[in-house]
Motif scaffolding. Structure first.
Motif, PDB file in Angstrom:
ATOM      1  N   GLN A  11       0.824  -1.210   0.000  1.00 12.00           N
ATOM      2  CA  GLN A  11       0.000   0.000   0.000  1.00 12.00           C
ATOM      3  C   GLN A  11       0.858   1.261   0.000  1.00 12.00           C
ATOM      4  OE1 GLN A  11      -2.370  -1.075   3.443  1.00 12.00           O
ATOM      5  NE2 GLN A  11      -4.127  -1.602   2.148  1.00 12.00           N
ATOM      6  N   ALA A  12       2.002   1.220   0.672  1.00  9.34           N
ATOM      7  CA  ALA A  12       2.889   2.392   0.671  1.00  9.34           C
ATOM      8  C   ALA A  12       3.451   2.638  -0.725  1.00  9.34           C
ATOM      9  CB  ALA A  12       4.029   2.179   1.671  1.00  9.34           C
ATOM     10  N   ASP A  67       2.027   1.966  -3.444  1.00 11.65           N
ATOM     11  CA  ASP A  67       0.932   2.412  -4.312  1.00 11.65           C
ATOM     12  C   ASP A  67       0.320   3.719  -3.815  1.00 11.65           C
ATOM     13  OD1 ASP A  67      -0.215   1.513  -6.682  1.00 11.65           O
ATOM     14  OD2 ASP A  67      -2.043   0.886  -5.689  1.00 11.65           O
ATOM     15  N   GLY A  68       1.031   4.422  -2.918  1.00  8.22           N
ATOM     16  CA  GLY A  68       0.442   5.589  -2.261  1.00  8.22           C
ATOM     17  C   GLY A  68       0.069   6.713  -3.206  1.00  8.22           C
ATOM     18  N   ARG A  69       0.896   7.007  -4.218  1.00  6.71           N
ATOM     19  CA  ARG A  69       0.593   8.105  -5.148  1.00  6.71           C
ATOM     20  C   ARG A  69      -0.690   7.827  -5.915  1.00  6.71           C
ATOM     21  NH1 ARG A  69       4.633  11.665  -6.453  1.00  6.71           N
ATOM     22  NH2 ARG A  69       3.840  11.891  -8.569  1.00  6.71           N
ATOM     23  N   ALA A 109      -3.185   5.838  -4.948  1.00  9.18           N
ATOM     24  CA  ALA A 109      -4.319   5.900  -4.025  1.00  9.18           C
ATOM     25  C   ALA A 109      -4.687   7.343  -3.701  1.00  9.18           C
ATOM     26  CB  ALA A 109      -3.990   5.135  -2.740  1.00  9.18           C
ATOM     27  N   ALA A 110      -3.679   8.212  -3.542  1.00  8.37           N
ATOM     28  CA  ALA A 110      -3.963   9.620  -3.249  1.00  8.37           C
ATOM     29  C   ALA A 110      -4.675  10.291  -4.415  1.00  8.37           C
ATOM     30  CB  ALA A 110      -2.657  10.346  -2.933  1.00  8.37           C
ATOM     31  N   THR A 148      -5.036  -3.254  -3.544  1.00  3.69           N
ATOM     32  CA  THR A 148      -4.496  -2.372  -2.510  1.00  3.69           C
ATOM     33  C   THR A 148      -5.596  -1.658  -1.741  1.00  3.69           C
ATOM     34  OG1 THR A 148      -4.268  -0.571  -4.114  1.00  3.69           O
ATOM     35  CG2 THR A 148      -2.355  -1.988  -3.787  1.00  3.69           C
TER      36      THR A 148
END
Length: 622
Positions: free
Chosen positions: A72-73, A75-77, A79-80, A110
């Motif tokens: 998840q970290a 894929d953070g961009r 998700a944001a 994710t």
């Protein structure tokens, strides 16, 4: 029976046809093509070849907690960017009992967003964060098949290969990186098999466009922050290299390109890995370089970094080599990287050989020719510069070699000396030698061999004592191959060739060159502050030193740095501001939506009022 309309997928008749084809395929019989979409049949065949179990009722188990957190970290961009586009979608999810699912480029989920009832049902099939839904893991499904095909797909209940998906209908769309175009992940809407879920495809496509537009906007902001940080650095004679979070080169200044083996913007820095950059662990770099890198951060996230490369030390002169003459020494102080070339130029000039200067327009060929003349000619010796491209073809011979009285119609009485005779005991510079008419080239070859000139219309040889320097911005070898330049003259001139590199290949010279050029301007000149030097060193300068000089003249006239760069005559693309990037995105969205401000605002993730304010500000600015 292709193509099949989406509305047909929800019919009982279609479901029966698909089930029969699926059972035949599992029974090792030909599935046939009657009434089943080809993309589904092809996916089934891939799943059979991969050994996927059609009886599977759940996707592979979720990753361990520590792996899920890392997933998840990473894929953070994405998700944001998705979060900013979610509000218009949430009512649809609630009304249809559907869930929105985000997966990465490997098919690992994710995020799963939806009401509790649908989330619980999906969990029974392991449609939860961390589970793998690529085709080779979970068979035919919208997420896995969209990744396999690289495009948006809809997969309806019985079309799923595994039992795990047959109760669901799903629509998925890949999400692509705005810079590289590679797939970053997939956005999907999944709901109970039925007509409502089949209508999700347009919404998913729009959502994907909004996410990609938001990624592009964030990319432009990050790039602007990186460039700001780069321009704020003090070069102090060092080379600077700016790279983004992927490890791609954005800008170079000073001797960075040379120190990194000719690395250019848009290429990856060897040894840099995006995952390590995010953690600022540059173990892949040479330790000496990694210790000289500084990160550029925003809100704790690493956007990229700046690598400082020590300026190369000037090459020591060969033992016993004479010092450079004052005019050549002045050029060396302005452009230290040219020191080896200038030493060779001085050695050639002392032997009085014809010299050929090659290099792009604006690299300083005329300045080097003048310095060679001043360094080796006696006091008061003439320096004659002649542009061969500007000579009228019918008068070029008389202009160069002179003519006798009555040599041609209109020739003045008494004849006239040519430019070679005017340069007697001095230097003649034949600029743009490649444009000399081919019928005059034998005369020049004879002059170089015999060191004498014969005026047109007479036979008397007039001895010459002068230096001949030719210059060109074109590859003469190509002109020889095309028959526009004599091979024997090329070889006669090519015995002493000096190649002047373009400014973009010697950025380390820009700080000293700027100071040298500013000192030569009339009137007060701006102080070359570190930020200004970094900005100038980051440009590509297609017009080379001539373009840099014109830019400095504009700065001295009071223009701001950005205005001076925009006004540079030879600059193909002026540096773009964040506002210009935003304007381009908004106008492109309006064009794509046929001029509809409402649809463009939704595609960009803006309110209509914000879009109108932006458009009004563009109109006011012209």
């Amino acid at each position: 029976m292709e193509p099949i309309e989406l509305r047909e997928l929800g019919s009982t008749d279609y479901a029966r046809r698909v089930e029969r084809a699926w059972e035949r395929l599992l029974g090792a019989q030909p599935a046939g093509r009657e009434g089943v979409r080809s993309l589904v049949l092809q996916s089934w065949r891939r799943c059979r070849a991969l050994g996927v179990d059609p009886a599977r009722r759940a996707a592979p188990l979720p990753a361990p907690r520590r792996d899920l957190a890392a997933l998840q970290a990473r894929d953070g961009r994405l998700a944001a960017a998705l979060r900013d586009a979610l509000p218009p979608v949430m009512p649809y999810l609630a009304e249809t009992g559907s869930a929105l699912i985000l997966a990465d480029a490997t098919g690992a989920l994710t995020a799963v967003l939806g009401g509790e009832p649908v989330a619980e049902r999906l969990a029974e099939n392991a449609a939860v964060p961390g589970a793998g839904w690529h085709e080779h893991q979970a068979g035919t499904n919208a997420i896995g098949t969209a990744l396999a095909l690289g495009r948006g797909v809809v997969i309806h209940g019985p079309e799923h290969f595994c039992l795990a998906g047959k109760a669901w209908s799903c629509a998925a769309q890949p999400l692509r990186d705005p810079a590289e175009g590679v797939i970053l992940g997939v956005v999907d809407i999944t709901g109970p098999a039925g007509a409502a879920a089949l209508r999700a495809a347009p919404l998913v496509a729009l959502l994907a466009r909004q996410v990609e537009a938001e990624l592009a906007r964030r990319e432009a902001e990050d790039r602007a922050r990186l460039l700001d940080a780069f321009c704020a650095q003090r070069p102090d004679g060092d080379g600077l290299l700016l790279f983004d979070r992927r490890g791609w080169v954005l800008r170079l200044s000073g001797g960075a390109a040379t120190a990194m083996g000719g690395l250019a913007p848009g290429r990856p820095v060897p040894g840099l890995d995006p995952a390590r950059i995010a953690r600022w662990e540059l173990g892949g770099l040479d330790p000496a370089l990694g210790n000289r890198a500084v990160p550029v951060r925003e809100g704790g996230a690493v956007l990229g970094g700046i690598l400082r490369l020590p300026a190369p030390r000037p090459a020591a002169p060969p033992p016993g080599a004479p010092p450079l003459a004052a005019p050549l020494h002045a050029l060396a102080e302005a452009s230290p990287s040219l020191l080896p070339l200038l030493r060779r130029a001085q050695a050639l000039a002392e032997r009085r050989l014809p010299i050929l200067l090659q290099g792009e327009t604006g690299t300083g060929k005329d300045a080097l020719a003048a310095a060679l003349h001043a360094a080796t000619a006696g006091p008061g010796a003439p320096f004659v510069a002649l542009n061969c491209a500007a000579l009228p073809r019918e008068l070029a011979g008389a202009e160069l070699f002179g003519h006798a009285e009555g040599a041609f119609t209109g020739a003045p009485r008494g004849g006239r000396a040519g430019r070679f005779e005017e340069a007697q005991r001095g230097t003649i510079l034949l600029d743009e030698i490649g444009d000399m008419p081919i019928e005059l080239q034998p005369y020049l070859l004879r002059l170089l061999d015999e060191r004498a000139v014969v005026r047109l219309g007479e036979s008397r040889r007039r001895p010459l004592e002068l230096r001949v320097i030719a210059a060109t911005n074109r590859p003469l070898a190509e002109a020889v191959a095309a028959g526009r330049f004599r091979a024997d003259l090329f070889h006669r001139l090519g015995g002493a060739v000096l190649e002047l590199p373009p400014l973009r290949r010697r950025r380390e010279d820009i700080p000293s060159l700027v100071r040298h050029l500013l000192a030569g301007l009339e009137g007060p000149a701006p102080e070359p502050e570190p930020a200004l030097l970094a900005l100038l060193a980051a440009q590509d300068w297609p017009g080379n030193i001539r373009e840099l000089r014109h830019t400095l003249e504009r700065l001295a006239a009071g223009l701001a740095p950005e205005e001076a760069l925009h006004a540079a005559a030879a600059a193909p693309v002026p540096p773009r501001t964040l506002r210009e990037v935003e304007r381009e995105m908004i106008l492109a969205a309006l064009a794509a939506e046929g001029g509809s401000a409402g649809r463009a605002a939704r595609a960009l993730g803006l309110s209509r009022a914000t879009l109108y304010r932006r458009l009004e500000s563009y109109r006011a600015a012209g």
